[in-house]
Enzyme design. Structure first.
Site, PDB file in Angstrom:
ATOM      1  N   ASN A 146      40.789 -11.100  75.738  1.00 20.03           N
ATOM      2  CA  ASN A 146      40.017 -10.411  76.707  1.00 20.03           C
ATOM      3  C   ASN A 146      39.304 -11.561  77.495  1.00 20.03           C
ATOM      4  OD1 ASN A 146      37.313 -10.828  75.736  1.00 20.03           O
ATOM      5  ND2 ASN A 146      38.183  -9.846  73.811  1.00 20.03           N
TER       6      ASN A 146
ATOM      7  N   PRO B  35      38.436  -6.052  61.640  1.00 21.73           N
ATOM      8  CA  PRO B  35      37.111  -5.391  60.961  1.00 21.73           C
ATOM      9  C   PRO B  35      36.082  -5.544  61.979  1.00 21.73           C
ATOM     10  CG  PRO B  35      37.712  -7.876  60.499  1.00 21.73           C
ATOM     11  CD  PRO B  35      38.599  -7.246  61.129  1.00 21.73           C
TER      12      PRO B  35
ATOM     13  N   LYS C  20      25.893   3.912  69.570  1.00 27.46           N
ATOM     14  CA  LYS C  20      26.239   2.647  68.886  1.00 27.46           C
ATOM     15  C   LYS C  20      25.278   2.111  67.921  1.00 27.46           C
ATOM     16  CE  LYS C  20      28.992   0.735  71.239  1.00 27.46           C
ATOM     17  NZ  LYS C  20      29.901  -0.060  72.347  1.00 27.46           N
TER      18      LYS C  20
ATOM     19  N   LYS D 180      26.564   1.642  64.106  1.00 26.77           N
ATOM     20  CA  LYS D 180      26.961   0.149  63.512  1.00 26.77           C
ATOM     21  C   LYS D 180      25.879  -0.288  62.746  1.00 26.77           C
ATOM     22  CE  LYS D 180      30.024  -1.178  66.907  1.00 26.77           C
ATOM     23  NZ  LYS D 180      31.090  -2.037  66.819  1.00 26.77           N
TER      24      LYS D 180
HETATM   25  O1  C5P Z   1      32.324  -1.146  69.401  1.00 26.60           O
HETATM   26  P1  C5P Z   1      31.968  -2.031  70.561  1.00 26.60           P
HETATM   27  O2  C5P Z   1      32.818  -3.176  70.423  1.00 26.60           O
HETATM   28  O3  C5P Z   1      31.650  -1.665  71.874  1.00 26.60           O
HETATM   29  O4  C5P Z   1      30.611  -2.815  69.978  1.00 26.60           O
HETATM   30  C1  C5P Z   1      29.921  -3.875  70.557  1.00 26.60           C
HETATM   31  C2  C5P Z   1      29.370  -4.581  69.525  1.00 26.60           C
HETATM   32  O5  C5P Z   1      29.915  -4.567  68.414  1.00 26.60           O
HETATM   33  C3  C5P Z   1      29.218  -6.294  70.052  1.00 26.60           C
HETATM   34  O6  C5P Z   1      27.902  -6.370  69.336  1.00 26.60           O
HETATM   35  C4  C5P Z   1      30.486  -6.941  69.329  1.00 26.60           C
HETATM   36  O7  C5P Z   1      30.043  -8.100  69.167  1.00 26.60           O
HETATM   37  C5  C5P Z   1      30.191  -5.977  68.203  1.00 26.60           C
HETATM   38  N1  C5P Z   1      31.829  -5.866  67.746  1.00 26.60           N
HETATM   39  C6  C5P Z   1      31.993  -6.729  66.160  1.00 26.60           C
HETATM   40  N2  C5P Z   1      33.334  -6.573  65.864  1.00 26.60           N
HETATM   41  C7  C5P Z   1      34.211  -5.821  66.272  1.00 26.60           C
HETATM   42  C8  C5P Z   1      33.671  -4.992  67.474  1.00 26.60           C
HETATM   43  C9  C5P Z   1      32.631  -5.257  68.167  1.00 26.60           C
HETATM   44  O8  C5P Z   1      31.056  -7.446  65.841  1.00 26.60           O
HETATM   45  N3  C5P Z   1      35.285  -5.747  65.849  1.00 26.60           N
END
Ligand code: C5P
Length: 415
Positions: free
Chosen positions: A217, A312, A345, A349
């Site tokens: 990305n 993960p 979120k 999380k």
């Molecule tokens: O779910 P999303 O990608 O929008 O979440 C963003 C946050 O989650 C960021 O802090 C990113 O670093 C973390 N993230 C992660 N591992 C993933 C996906 C996102 O640590 N596989």
């Protein structure tokens, strides 16, 4: 230090080298003087092709130092004294040539000699053509200078005077002023995160399709790297786990370079325990299931079908880990309803804070130098004005330090 004159009494030696950005250094002199600093300038021979000694002299209100061999300057102000009489040496613009001479320890003109002789902190604002900036020679010189403690502001991405686009534009005068204030606060200020361990993730992850192809990305890693550097400046022992980026390793951090999300998670686990984790990486949500161990061939059977499987979630895993850092900070890049999605979120999380930013069309957050963020905690939400990623990092690092200071005073030290 009062806010209106944050540089009151500070003596700055400004080295102006030969680049088109030198015109911005004239404005920088004004801005510094407005904030109470006194500015003395060294103008290189090439610098004098871009701005006149008279303009520099009129703005600094002082002699302009140009010649290593000038008897008048040498008798009244030798190069050693010139560099020692300052509180900070600022090189703006720092050209590829001057950076190379600084890195090599050369002393072949007054600017290089003063930089070699100084015992004061040095801040440089690089400015050059994008190819020159990205050239391994310049990047090597940069790494050597940063490893020696030379601070840096910029360069920024953008259209360049030479017609190309990319990193190489000198930081704007006000950004340089902020960085200068930062150097003085850092030196004067306490190191509130001394004794704390921090883990920061940054950059993209790349997921292999086969040994030569991958899915990735556009994350530049600028925000995550700036956060790692800011936490280190406040005294934290920082481990930065980063995907492939075109940035130098931030000074004062242990940098672990990884490629895939799985490797990032493994490196994060290995970095625990930590007091704080900041997950700023743009982790790929999916990886290719059963990535090929050999290069896929066009064998006439049509394009291969890639099956994806979930990666993960590093933020969620760290938030629920047995050795969970006391403070876990996540990022949320959203294109609409930023705050509402970020609130959800945070809960999903299991992290403590979410730094949410708008990456919608036209925001240029990805890869750019500025960011507009909302910080969402369980008990408070703040919208920060648009600022540079460095400034966001600085403010976030201070908020993290304040969080620990407040917790210490209410709950006793948790270290
Ligand atoms: O779910 P999303 O990608 O929008 O979440 C963003 C946050 O989650 C960021 O802090 C990113 O670093 C973390 N993230 C992660 N591992 C993933 C996906 C996102 O640590 N596989």
């Amino acid at each position: 230090m009062s806010n209106s004159v944050p540089l009151a009494g500070k003596r700055i030696l400004l080295v102006i080298a030969g680049g088109i950005a030198a015109y911005k250094s004239l404005d920088l002199i004004r801005r510094l003087k407005e904030r109470g600093a006194s500015v003395r300038a060294i103008l290189t021979e090439a610098g004098a092709r871009f701005v006149t000694p008279l303009s520099v002299q009129a703005l600094t209100g002082d002699t302009v130092y140009q010649d290593l061999w000038s008897l008048t300057d040498e008798s009244s102000m030798g190069h050693i004294q010139l560099s020692r009489d300052a509180d900070l040496v600022v090189v703006a613009p720092a050209t590829a040539d001057l950076m190379a001479r600084m890195a090599a320890g050369m002393a072949n003109d007054l600017a290089a000699t003063a930089l070699l002789a100084t015992d004061k902190p040095v801040l440089m604002a690089p400015a050059m053509n994008v190819r020159m900036w990205l050239h391994p020679a310049t990047q090597d010189n940069l790494a050597r200078l940063e490893a020696r403690g030379v601070r840096r502001v910029g360069p920024n991405d953008g259209d360049m005077a030479c017609g190309e686009y990319g990193p190489g534009r000198m930081a704007e005068p006000l950004e340089i002023v902020d960085a200068i204030i930062g150097v003085f606060t850092e030196r004067a200020g306490p190191r509130p995160l001394a004794g704390r361990r921090a883990l920061v993730t940054s950059g993209p992850t790349v997921e292999a399709i086969d040994p030569v192809r991958y899915i990735a990305n556009r994350s530049s890693g600028k925000q995550g790297h700036a956060i790692a550097a800011a936490l280190a400046r406040l005294g934290a022992a920082v481990t930065l786990v980063t995907g492939p980026v075109r940035l130098p390793d931030p000074p004062g951090c242990t940098t672990v370079a990884i490629e895939s999300a799985q490797q990032m998670l493994d490196a994060c686990r290995a970095a625990l325990p930590a007091d704080v984790a900041v997950c700023a990486a743009a982790v790929a949500d999916w990886r290719v299931k059963g990535a090929a161990g050999h290069k896929l061939k066009k064998d006439g059977g049509g394009p291969p079908v890639l099956e994806l499987e979930e990666n993960p979630d590093i933020l969620a895993t760290l938030s629920r880990a047995e050795s969970r850092p006391a403070l876990v900070v996540g990022f949320a890049a959203e294109t609409r309803d930023v705050a509402a999605y970020a609130r959800a979120k945070r809960l999903r999380k299991g992290c403590d804070w979410i730094v949410a930013n708008d990456v919608g069309l036209g925001t240029q957050t990805f890869g750019g130098d500025a960011n507009t963020v909302h910080v969402i905690r369980a008990d408070a939400e703040e919208s920060w004005p648009t600022m540079s990623k460095d400034a966001v990092a600085e403010r976030l690092a201070r908020a993290i330090a304040d969080h620990f200071t407040q917790n210490e005073s209410t709950q006793g030290d948790t270290r």
